[in-house]
Design an enzyme around this catalytic site. Structure first.
Site, PDB file in Angstrom:
ATOM      1  N   ASP A 513       0.849  -1.181   0.000  1.00  0.00           N
ATOM      2  CA  ASP A 513       0.000   0.000   0.000  1.00  0.00           C
ATOM      3  C   ASP A 513       0.892   1.242   0.000  1.00  0.00           C
ATOM      4  O   ASP A 513       1.889   1.307   0.722  1.00  0.00           O
ATOM      5  CB  ASP A 513      -0.894  -0.026   1.257  1.00  0.00           C
ATOM      6  CG  ASP A 513      -1.804   1.184   1.324  1.00  0.00           C
ATOM      7  OD1 ASP A 513      -1.402   2.185   1.947  1.00  0.00           O
ATOM      8  OD2 ASP A 513      -2.907   1.123   0.748  1.00  0.00           O
ATOM      9  N   ASP A 556      -4.523   2.201  -4.793  1.00  0.00           N
ATOM     10  CA  ASP A 556      -3.088   2.198  -4.508  1.00  0.00           C
ATOM     11  C   ASP A 556      -2.701   0.941  -3.737  1.00  0.00           C
ATOM     12  O   ASP A 556      -1.747   0.929  -2.969  1.00  0.00           O
ATOM     13  CB  ASP A 556      -2.705   3.442  -3.698  1.00  0.00           C
ATOM     14  CG  ASP A 556      -3.356   3.468  -2.318  1.00  0.00           C
ATOM     15  OD1 ASP A 556      -4.482   2.942  -2.188  1.00  0.00           O
ATOM     16  OD2 ASP A 556      -2.732   3.988  -1.374  1.00  0.00           O
TER      17      ASP A 556
END
Length: 637
Positions: A513, A556
């Site tokens: 992440d 993301d």
């Protein structure tokens, strides 16, 4: 607009009006007579079928009845009972010669014979001809009949008797039983195939029909041009596979089954077909007429009309002259080029067709044997070994075992026993040094009654363009458009497949992440955010191999799935990944520091399926975030 253009357009308009009028008249005339012509086809074929049927019934009734009569003659039974003690006695054969010769002369048969099951001796009206043995392939019919439960049978074969010139003959064979119902001999008579062929040819010449005698498998036993000795399937040869089952299923004595072939089968044609069953010989009479042969006259009239139209148009078009003529030639040339290209493409629809005898583990046809030999396979090599040679020489390595497994004799027999008679396999093949291309094999399995073996036809088709397009489309569907990584659905599929194929391996499931990614979008805009994701992806790719599984499962959020050896190597990979992803990203006038938090779940300790591994890796990712980000964490119970 110039006068020349006006004149050309005026002439074209006049020509079109005249052409439309003539064509409409010709087409209406043609259609008016078409239905009448089709009725004529049906009437002629039905009547011809009936004539042939009764003539053949008469012809075959006599040999069947004569064979049955001789089989029950006490003279022959007594004669065979006394054979054992008189094998060396020449005088023993003379009465038998006279007996068989009398039937041959009385009924005009081409062959009359007797076989003793005790000695294997083959007698005919000329005396003792030969002794039958199991190792002679010419005698397969004899031993097959001994093992069969039927009292009599027919077979088409060459006549091996001295002075018979090996002529193709239809033999009517009948068993002789003793008082205890043991088979002590086989008596039979033979009719030359050319005699029946002459009859069928006369009908063909007189009524423009094609007549065939076929067995229960659709194999041609007798026609005007062929015999059962050639092993030809009527329905495949004539493109009538769409009505095969209906014709072979019709067995009502004295009646007929009439059908129009739809012409929808591969290489099929529209034809009118009449079927009758001849119970005396257990064969089907098929009479076929191709409508175009009778409708030719109608077409000739249409052609004559077309010629008349062409003549009138030529007079009108003479005014237009050279320009229109040249244009027409150009169009004609393009049309011919298209037709030629289409013809070549059609010929390449199936590259090769081969036949295998699966039961006997060998090639079943000359073309198949030659194909094996062209690849360096010695003659008479078993099929299963030749299959491996083909795989080694032509097929790309990753498809070889699948190819061998699919078409091995064991798998073919397994599918046949399961009532699956169609096999298909796509693979990459190379026929020369030009590289590999995609090929598809369609294989059809069937029981050949000629040799009581399981056979298989294989059809090879080039599907390279179709397959490459299919794979390209599939890859596009599975790929995330921005990053080029697998999308979420494809990521799940690839990881699940890896776990299924190699469950014994150890794997590491990473969730990555981008820390504070929302801040990058808020401060610098979505274009900058997209650039950050692309930059992040490039760094990820540089840290893994091409066959590792990398996917983007959220805005993301990314997943990496790799095989690992031990915990130490996994930790080293995680540390390197955190370090590599710690970057300053500059885009135009904007700059932002990238860091990443990573959660790791190890297979099989932290889960054995995608959902469990994902959940536990996500828990570890949350731990990395809680501890301050820019780090990795392993899932622990």
């Amino acid at each position: 607009m110039s006068k020349k253009n006006i004149l050309i357009k005026t002439n074209i308009l006049v020509c079109l009006i005249i052409l439309a009028g003539f064509l409409l008249t010709a087409i209406l005339s043609y259609r008016a007579n078409y239905s009448s012509a089709l009725e004529n086809v049906e009437q002629i074929t039905d009547l011809t079928s009936e004539g042939i049927y009764y003539q053949l019934s008469t012809i075959f009734t006599k040999p069947v009845n004569v064979s049955l009569t001789m089989a029950n003659d006490s003279f022959l039974k007594n004669y065979l009972a006394g054979e054992a003690g008189r094998l060396e006695d020449d005088s023993y054969i003379e009465p038998l010669k006279e007996y068989l010769g009398a039937y041959q002369k009385k009924y005009g048969f081409d062959s009359v014979f007797l076989i003793s099951t005790a000695s294997g001796r083959y007698y005919n009206f000329q005396g003792l001809d030969r002794i039958l043995t199991r190792d002679n392939p010419e005698n397969v019919w004899y031993y097959a009949m001994l093992e069969d439960s039927e009292d009599y049978s027919l077979n088409v074969d060459n006549d091996e008797v001295v002075n018979a010139n090996n002529d193709i003959t239809i033999f009517v064979n009948c068993k002789i039983y003793d008082e205890k119902d043991n088979t002590i001999g086989i008596i039979g008579v033979g009719l030359r195939v050319d005699y029946l062929q002459t009859i069928l040819r006369e009908y063909q010449n007189d009524f423009d029909v094609n007549a065939y005698l076929i067995n229960e498998q659709g194999m041609i036993e007798v026609s005007s041009e062929h015999s059962g000795y050639e092993h030809l399937n009527l329905f495949e040869e004539n493109g009538l596979t769409d009505i095969r089952d209906e014709l072979l299923g019709w067995k009502e004595e004295g009646t007929s089954k009439s059908l129009w072939s739809s012409g929808s089968a591969p290489s099929g044609k529209r034809a009118y077909v009449v079927a009758r069953y001849i119970p005396e010989i257990s064969w089907h009479l098929i009479v076929e007429q191709d409508p175009p042969s009778l409708i030719a006259k109608l077409r000739q009239q249409l052609y004559h009309t077309a010629v008349a139209i062409a003549a009138i148009l030529l007079i009108i078009l003479f005014v237009i002259g050279f320009v229109i003529g040249k244009f027409n030639k150009h169009i004609l040339r393009l049309t011919q080029e298209k037709e030629e290209a289409f013809r070549k493409a059609t010929e390449q629809l199936y590259d090769n067709i081969y036949e295998l005898n699966i039961t006997q583990n060998r090639a079943a046809g000359v073309s198949t044997q030659r194909y094996f030999e062209s690849l360096g396979v010695p003659a008479n090599t078993p099929y299963d070994k030749a299959l491996r040679v083909i795989a080694e020489k032509q097929i790309k390595e990753e498809y070889r075992e699948g190819y061998i497994s699919m078409f091995s004799p064991e798998n073919v027999m397994k599918n046949y026993r399961s009532n699956n008679t169609h096999l298909q396999y796509d693979f990459m093949i190379s026929l020369d040094d030009s590289g590999y291309f995609w090929m598809r094999i369609d294989a059809y399995i069937y029981l050949c009654t000629e040799d009581h073996s399981i056979h298989m036809f294989t059809y090879r088709k080039n599907i390279d363009a179709e397959k490459r397009h299919e794979l390209k489309t599939e890859k596009k569907i599975q790929t995330d458009e921005m990053t080029g990584l697998l999308n979420k659905t494809a990521t799940r599929q690839h990881i699940s497949a890896a776990l299924t194929l190699n469950p014994e391996k150890k794997y590491a499931f990473f969730i990555l992440d981008i820390d504070n990614f929302k801040q990058a979008n808020d401060l610098h805009g979505h274009d900058f955010g997209d650039y950050v994701i692309i930059r992040f992806t490039d760094i990820m790719k540089s840290n893994f191999r091409t066959d590792d599984i990398l996917g983007r499962i959220g805005g993301d959020e990314f997943v990496v799935f790799i095989p690992v050896n031990d915990m130490e190597s996994t930790i080293a990979k995680a540390e390197l990944l955190v370090s590599s992803l710690r970057q300053t990203c500059s885009y135009h006038s904007s700059s932002w520091n990238i860091t990443s938090s990573i959660g790791i779940a190890l297979y099989p300790d932290a889960g054995t399926d995608f959902d469990t591994l994902y959940k536990n890796a996500d828990t570890a990712l949350y731990e990395s975030k809680r501890l301050g980000k820019n780090r990795y964490s392993f899932f622990r119970e």
